[in-house]
Design a protein around this motif. Structure first.
Motif, PDB file in Angstrom:
ATOM      1  N   SER A 226       0.840  -1.195   0.000  1.00 17.19           N
ATOM      2  CA  SER A 226       0.000   0.000   0.000  1.00 17.19           C
ATOM      3  C   SER A 226       0.875   1.245   0.000  1.00 17.19           C
ATOM      4  CB  SER A 226      -0.957   0.003   1.192  1.00 17.19           C
ATOM      5  OG  SER A 226      -0.255  -0.139   2.396  1.00 17.19           O
ATOM      6  N   ILE A 227       0.276   2.343  -0.488  1.00 18.67           N
ATOM      7  CA  ILE A 227       0.947   3.643  -0.563  1.00 18.67           C
ATOM      8  C   ILE A 227      -0.025   4.691  -0.030  1.00 18.67           C
ATOM      9  CG2 ILE A 227       1.990   5.372  -2.092  1.00 18.67           C
ATOM     10  CD1 ILE A 227       2.426   3.068  -4.135  1.00 18.67           C
ATOM     11  N   TRP A 228       0.481   5.595   0.831  1.00 24.73           N
ATOM     12  CA  TRP A 228      -0.329   6.692   1.346  1.00 24.73           C
ATOM     13  C   TRP A 228       0.366   8.009   1.053  1.00 24.73           C
ATOM     14  CZ3 TRP A 228       1.072   2.648   4.661  1.00 24.73           C
ATOM     15  CH2 TRP A 228       0.048   1.794   5.038  1.00 24.73           C
ATOM     16  N   ARG A 229      -0.427   8.995   0.643  1.00 29.30           N
ATOM     17  CA  ARG A 229       0.059  10.371   0.501  1.00 29.30           C
ATOM     18  C   ARG A 229      -0.940  11.273   1.205  1.00 29.30           C
ATOM     19  NH1 ARG A 229       1.522  12.871  -4.521  1.00 29.30           N
ATOM     20  NH2 ARG A 229       2.952  13.988  -3.175  1.00 29.30           N
ATOM     21  N   TYR A 230      -0.422  12.146   2.059  1.00 25.78           N
ATOM     22  CA  TYR A 230      -1.269  13.068   2.824  1.00 25.78           C
ATOM     23  C   TYR A 230      -2.369  12.323   3.575  1.00 25.78           C
ATOM     24  CZ  TYR A 230       1.209  16.306  -0.147  1.00 25.78           C
ATOM     25  OH  TYR A 230       2.204  16.978  -0.813  1.00 25.78           O
ATOM     26  N   GLY A 231      -2.032  11.148   4.114  1.00 25.17           N
ATOM     27  CA  GLY A 231      -2.965  10.376   4.909  1.00 25.17           C
ATOM     28  C   GLY A 231      -4.024   9.615   4.130  1.00 25.17           C
ATOM     29  N   GLN A 232      -3.958   9.652   2.811  1.00 23.66           N
ATOM     30  CA  GLN A 232      -4.944   8.979   1.963  1.00 23.66           C
ATOM     31  C   GLN A 232      -4.287   7.861   1.168  1.00 23.66           C
ATOM     32  OE1 GLN A 232      -8.270   9.876   1.992  1.00 23.66           O
ATOM     33  NE2 GLN A 232      -7.603  11.227   3.653  1.00 23.66           N
ATOM     34  N   PRO A 233      -4.950   6.721   1.017  1.00 25.86           N
ATOM     35  CA  PRO A 233      -4.382   5.652   0.180  1.00 25.86           C
ATOM     36  C   PRO A 233      -4.403   6.066  -1.294  1.00 25.86           C
ATOM     37  CG  PRO A 233      -6.582   5.050   0.935  1.00 25.86           C
ATOM     38  CD  PRO A 233      -6.236   6.346   1.608  1.00 25.86           C
ATOM     39  N   VAL A 234      -3.320   5.768  -1.997  1.00 28.05           N
ATOM     40  CA  VAL A 234      -3.206   6.054  -3.431  1.00 28.05           C
ATOM     41  C   VAL A 234      -2.662   4.811  -4.129  1.00 28.05           C
ATOM     42  CG1 VAL A 234      -2.906   8.544  -3.123  1.00 28.05           C
ATOM     43  CG2 VAL A 234      -0.896   7.057  -3.175  1.00 28.05           C
ATOM     44  N   GLU A 235      -2.783   4.763  -5.426  1.00 27.98           N
ATOM     45  CA  GLU A 235      -2.327   3.600  -6.206  1.00 27.98           C
ATOM     46  C   GLU A 235      -0.874   3.707  -6.646  1.00 27.98           C
ATOM     47  OE1 GLU A 235      -3.928   0.654  -6.876  1.00 27.98           O
ATOM     48  OE2 GLU A 235      -5.263   1.442  -5.347  1.00 27.98           O
ATOM     49  N   PHE A 236      -0.309   4.946  -6.654  1.00 28.49           N
ATOM     50  CA  PHE A 236       1.068   5.102  -7.121  1.00 28.49           C
ATOM     51  C   PHE A 236       1.699   6.351  -6.518  1.00 28.49           C
ATOM     52  CE2 PHE A 236      -1.421   7.629 -10.029  1.00 28.49           C
ATOM     53  CZ  PHE A 236      -0.635   8.758 -10.226  1.00 28.49           C
TER      54      PHE A 236
ATOM     55  N   ASP B  51       5.035   8.980  -7.893  1.00 26.89           N
ATOM     56  CA  ASP B  51       6.032   9.191  -8.937  1.00 26.89           C
ATOM     57  C   ASP B  51       7.037  10.246  -8.487  1.00 26.89           C
ATOM     58  OD1 ASP B  51       4.291  11.331  -9.081  1.00 26.89           O
ATOM     59  OD2 ASP B  51       3.931  11.179 -11.226  1.00 26.89           O
ATOM     60  N   ALA B  52       8.156  10.307  -9.207  1.00 22.26           N
ATOM     61  CA  ALA B  52       9.232  11.239  -8.879  1.00 22.26           C
ATOM     62  C   ALA B  52       8.743  12.668  -9.087  1.00 22.26           C
ATOM     63  CB  ALA B  52      10.442  10.953  -9.761  1.00 22.26           C
ATOM     64  N   PRO B  53       9.092  13.573  -8.234  1.00 24.59           N
ATOM     65  CA  PRO B  53       9.990  13.498  -7.078  1.00 24.59           C
ATOM     66  C   PRO B  53       9.230  13.458  -5.751  1.00 24.59           C
ATOM     67  CG  PRO B  53       9.693  15.789  -7.639  1.00 24.59           C
ATOM     68  CD  PRO B  53       8.816  14.974  -8.585  1.00 24.59           C
ATOM     69  N   HIS B  54       8.062  12.879  -5.731  1.00 21.71           N
ATOM     70  CA  HIS B  54       7.168  12.944  -4.574  1.00 21.71           C
ATOM     71  C   HIS B  54       7.509  11.923  -3.490  1.00 21.71           C
ATOM     72  CE1 HIS B  54       4.870  15.761  -6.865  1.00 21.71           C
ATOM     73  NE2 HIS B  54       4.837  14.899  -7.875  1.00 21.71           N
ATOM     74  N   GLY B  55       7.059  12.217  -2.282  1.00 23.67           N
ATOM     75  CA  GLY B  55       7.252  11.335  -1.146  1.00 23.67           C
ATOM     76  C   GLY B  55       5.946  10.649  -0.766  1.00 23.67           C
ATOM     77  N   ALA B  56       6.067   9.571   0.009  1.00 17.64           N
ATOM     78  CA  ALA B  56       4.893   8.817   0.445  1.00 17.64           C
ATOM     79  C   ALA B  56       5.280   7.899   1.597  1.00 17.64           C
ATOM     80  CB  ALA B  56       4.332   7.989  -0.712  1.00 17.64           C
ATOM     81  N   LYS B  57       4.261   7.351   2.234  1.00 21.98           N
ATOM     82  CA  LYS B  57       4.447   6.271   3.211  1.00 21.98           C
ATOM     83  C   LYS B  57       4.073   4.989   2.487  1.00 21.98           C
ATOM     84  CE  LYS B  57       3.235   6.672   7.552  1.00 21.98           C
ATOM     85  NZ  LYS B  57       2.468   6.665   8.833  1.00 21.98           N
ATOM     86  N   VAL B  58       4.956   3.993   2.537  1.00 22.53           N
ATOM     87  CA  VAL B  58       4.761   2.743   1.787  1.00 22.53           C
ATOM     88  C   VAL B  58       4.864   1.560   2.737  1.00 22.53           C
ATOM     89  CG1 VAL B  58       5.667   1.287  -0.068  1.00 22.53           C
ATOM     90  CG2 VAL B  58       5.693   3.766  -0.324  1.00 22.53           C
ATOM     91  N   ARG B  59       3.935   0.625   2.581  1.00 21.05           N
ATOM     92  CA  ARG B  59       4.023  -0.652   3.310  1.00 21.05           C
ATOM     93  C   ARG B  59       4.501  -1.712   2.345  1.00 21.05           C
ATOM     94  NH1 ARG B  59       3.323  -3.794   7.421  1.00 21.05           N
ATOM     95  NH2 ARG B  59       2.369  -5.839   7.226  1.00 21.05           N
ATOM     96  N   PHE B  60       5.618  -2.368   2.730  1.00 24.21           N
ATOM     97  CA  PHE B  60       6.197  -3.461   1.949  1.00 24.21           C
ATOM     98  C   PHE B  60       5.920  -4.784   2.646  1.00 24.21           C
ATOM     99  CE2 PHE B  60       9.009   0.178   1.140  1.00 24.21           C
ATOM    100  CZ  PHE B  60       9.061   0.169  -0.244  1.00 24.21           C
ATOM    101  N   LEU B  61       5.692  -5.818   1.869  1.00 20.90           N
ATOM    102  CA  LEU B  61       5.589  -7.182   2.376  1.00 20.90           C
ATOM    103  C   LEU B  61       6.754  -7.986   1.840  1.00 20.90           C
ATOM    104  CD1 LEU B  61       1.800  -7.987   1.917  1.00 20.90           C
ATOM    105  CD2 LEU B  61       2.993  -7.262   3.987  1.00 20.90           C
TER     106      LEU B  61
END
Length: 96
Positions: free
Chosen positions: A56-66, A68-78
């Motif tokens: 999963s990927i979150w930006r500004y507290g909301q789930p998103v599908e992607f 891209d550069a140069p943006h930041g996000a919170k990502v959950r890896f399995l």
């Protein structure tokens, strides 16, 4: 050669099953379901191998599908090797 590269800003949670990280997309567009295979150690530029899937990927507290550069996000890896992310500065979908 890598098409997608993430810079690891901070590892918030890491275990043998997964990790949650604050990342900056350095190259390409990273989507939910993408698999990362390589990393670069923060202290030595040593390459490491693993298999981590973007759950999963979150930006500004909301789930998103992607992200891209140069943006930041919170990502959950399995993946079984997620516990080793703390020592990495970058991860990629191919060789760094």
């Amino acid at each position: 050669m890598a098409d997608k590269i993430l810079g690891l800003e901070r590892v918030e949670v890491a275990s043998d099953a997964g990790a949650v990280c604050i990342v900056r997309c350095l190259q390409g567009t990273v989507s939910v379901g993408d698999i990362f295979h390589a990393g670069k150690r923060r202290d030595s530029d040593e390459a490491v191998s693993f298999e981590l899937t973007v759950e999963s990927i979150w930006r500004y507290g909301q789930p998103v599908e992607f992200v891209d550069a140069p943006h930041g996000a919170k990502v959950r890896f399995l993946g079984a090797s997620a516990g080793g992310l703390g020592g990495c500065s970058q991860i990629a979908d191919g060789d760094l």
